[in-house]
Design an enzyme around this catalytic site. Structure first.
Site, mmCIF file in Angstrom:
data_model
loop_
_atom_site.group_PDB
_atom_site.id
_atom_site.type_symbol
_atom_site.label_atom_id
_atom_site.label_comp_id
_atom_site.label_asym_id
_atom_site.label_seq_id
_atom_site.Cartn_x
_atom_site.Cartn_y
_atom_site.Cartn_z
ATOM 1 N N SER A 91 0.775 -1.096 0.105
ATOM 2 C CA SER A 91 0.179 0.286 0.094
ATOM 3 C C SER A 91 0.861 1.634 -0.651
ATOM 4 O O SER A 91 0.377 2.635 0.289
ATOM 5 C CB SER A 91 -0.723 -0.156 1.728
ATOM 6 N N THR A 193 -3.192 3.582 4.751
ATOM 7 C CA THR A 193 -1.627 4.495 4.404
ATOM 8 C C THR A 193 -0.948 4.803 5.392
ATOM 9 O O THR A 193 -1.305 3.926 6.794
ATOM 10 C CB THR A 193 -2.172 6.150 4.504
ATOM 11 N N THR A 211 1.539 7.528 0.332
ATOM 12 C CA THR A 211 0.363 5.752 -0.368
ATOM 13 C C THR A 211 0.553 5.495 -1.089
ATOM 14 O O THR A 211 1.045 6.612 -2.100
ATOM 15 C CB THR A 211 -0.693 6.024 0.241
ATOM 16 N N ARG A 221 -6.312 9.174 -10.323
ATOM 17 C CA ARG A 221 -6.906 9.309 -9.016
ATOM 18 C C ARG A 221 -6.401 9.796 -7.914
ATOM 19 O O ARG A 221 -5.178 9.168 -7.618
ATOM 20 C CB ARG A 221 -7.457 8.218 -8.427
ATOM 21 N N THR A 244 -5.534 7.583 7.590
ATOM 22 C CA THR A 244 -5.982 6.234 6.827
ATOM 23 C C THR A 244 -7.212 5.789 5.893
ATOM 24 O O THR A 244 -8.029 5.987 7.083
ATOM 25 C CB THR A 244 -5.064 5.302 7.401
ATOM 26 N N GLY A 245 -7.375 4.618 5.700
ATOM 27 C CA GLY A 245 -8.941 4.603 4.636
ATOM 28 C C GLY A 245 -9.175 4.944 3.325
ATOM 29 O O GLY A 245 -7.853 5.734 2.692
HETATM 30 N N1 GLY Z 1 -6.209 6.425 2.328
HETATM 31 C C1 GLY Z 1 -5.667 6.313 1.265
HETATM 32 C C2 GLY Z 1 -6.269 6.994 -0.137
HETATM 33 O O1 GLY Z 1 -7.371 6.546 0.681
HETATM 34 O O2 GLY Z 1 -5.668 6.877 -1.147
#
Ligand code: GLY
Length: 334
Positions: A91, A193, A211, A221, A244-245
């Site tokens: 990740s 992340t 990340t 994106r 994070t998430g």
């Molecule tokens: N939190 C990392 C992302 O959504 O890219």
């Protein structure tokens, strides 16, 4: 790295902070909010570092820097670099899962105790996105560089171009392509992340996050992680927070800035993280059962907190000689 392999820990709130070195005096603070923070009786042992998920090697590196007298900025950069270089972590950095077209694209940011910040978005072929973000902060008049411009800037600063798509990530992408569906899955490695916050011996706070974003995302994106105020925010008089998430949900609530502002109003880091999660789950159209968001935070006193929507989010904390994973409390207990 298996972030789901957590160590059960009784502490959900960062309780157990040792009494020790007093932090920087807030005696000159005059506002009601600052007094609310300053009046807290908790004094934390410094230095300390916290990070999202189970990243004890990263927090160990950050603590090594801090113990040697290094500052919080160096600590969070070098701590994040450990995970960026870890090819097994899918990740972050090298080995990160690609977008749907097979491109590994990185987002990262960093913020220091003076409120300076730098970030990179959609960066390709450079492992240490967090270090490029730091160069943006220190060597340009800008806050954010994107895509090819960010890459060219990194090369001009001596960063090495590399293929970040490893064999394991290629295999995972090939498997994904059979159905080519994207659905967020709670706590799997497609959206976590590495965010890190440190307080150094002087009581100064810095933070960073890095990340590869959502696995198999649309080309182009960008998530919350490089957006100052969403993925990360630090105010050296108050504290810091990282997220994070699912980045889209963090951006919609400017989550990390919100956590710091809630601490400014007198909430503890734990209460502030919980309130920021409640802003997401209490939206009238919230689909929270199908995605994860987690926050960690630290205030100027060294109190820490973490909270997520779903179970199995955790925070790694290194303080007072103990480098431990602390399981986060969470909202969805149904
Ligand atoms: N939190 C990392 C992302 O959504 O890219």
């Amino acid at each position: 790295m298996k972030r789901r392999n957590f160590i059960k820990n009784a502490s959900l709130t960062g309780a157990g902070i040792a009494v020790g070195t007093a932090l920087v005096s807030c005696a000159e603070n005059t506002s009601k909010e600052k007094k609310a923070i300053a009046n807290s009786t908790i004094k934390a042992t410094l230095p300390l570092v916290i990070a999202t998920w189970h990243v004890i090697n990263a927090t160990a590196k950050a603590m090594e820097i801090l113990q040697a007298g290094g500052n919080a900025l160096d600590a969070v950069e070098q701590g994040c670099m450990v995970e960026e270089a870890n090819e097994k972590g899918q990740s972050v950095g090298k080995g990160g899962l690609p977008d749907r077209d097979g491109n590994v694209t990185l987002d990262a940011c960093i913020m220091d105790e003076h409120g300076n910040c730098g970030s990179v978005v959609y960066l390709q072929n450079i492992t240490h996105a967090v270090s490029v973000a730091r160069k943006v902060m220190e060597d340009t008049p800008h806050v954010m560089l994107a895509g090819e411009g960010a890459k060219q800037f990194a090369v001009s600063k001596g960063f090495k171009l590399e293929d970040l798509l490893t064999e394991a990530s290629t295999e995972a992408w090939e498997k994904w392509k059979v159905e080519a569906k994207y659905k967020p899955i709670i706590n799997i490695e497609n959206h976590d992340t590495i965010g890190m916050l440190a307080i150094d011996k002087n009581g100064d706070i810095s933070g960073a996050c890095t990340t590869s974003g959502l696995a198999y995302k649309m080309g182009g994106r960008v998530g919350d992680s490089p957006i100052i105020g969403s993925g990360l925010f630090v105010d050296n008089e108050i504290g810091g927070a990282v997220a994070t998430g699912l980045g889209e949900e963090v951006v919609k609530t400017v989550g990390s800035f919100l956590v710091v502002e809630l601490m400014r109003q007198g909430k503890t880091p734990q209460e502030a993280c919980e309130e920021a999660i409640s802003r997401i789950v209490n939206k009238s159209n919230s689909d929270y059962k199908n995605f994860q968001v987690g926050y960690i935070a630290v205030n100027k006193q060294g109190e820490t907190g973490s909270y997520s929507i779903h179970q199995w989010f955790s925070m790694t904390k290194f303080q007072d000689g103990v480098n431990e994973q602390i399981q986060s409390d969470y909202f969805n207990k149904s």
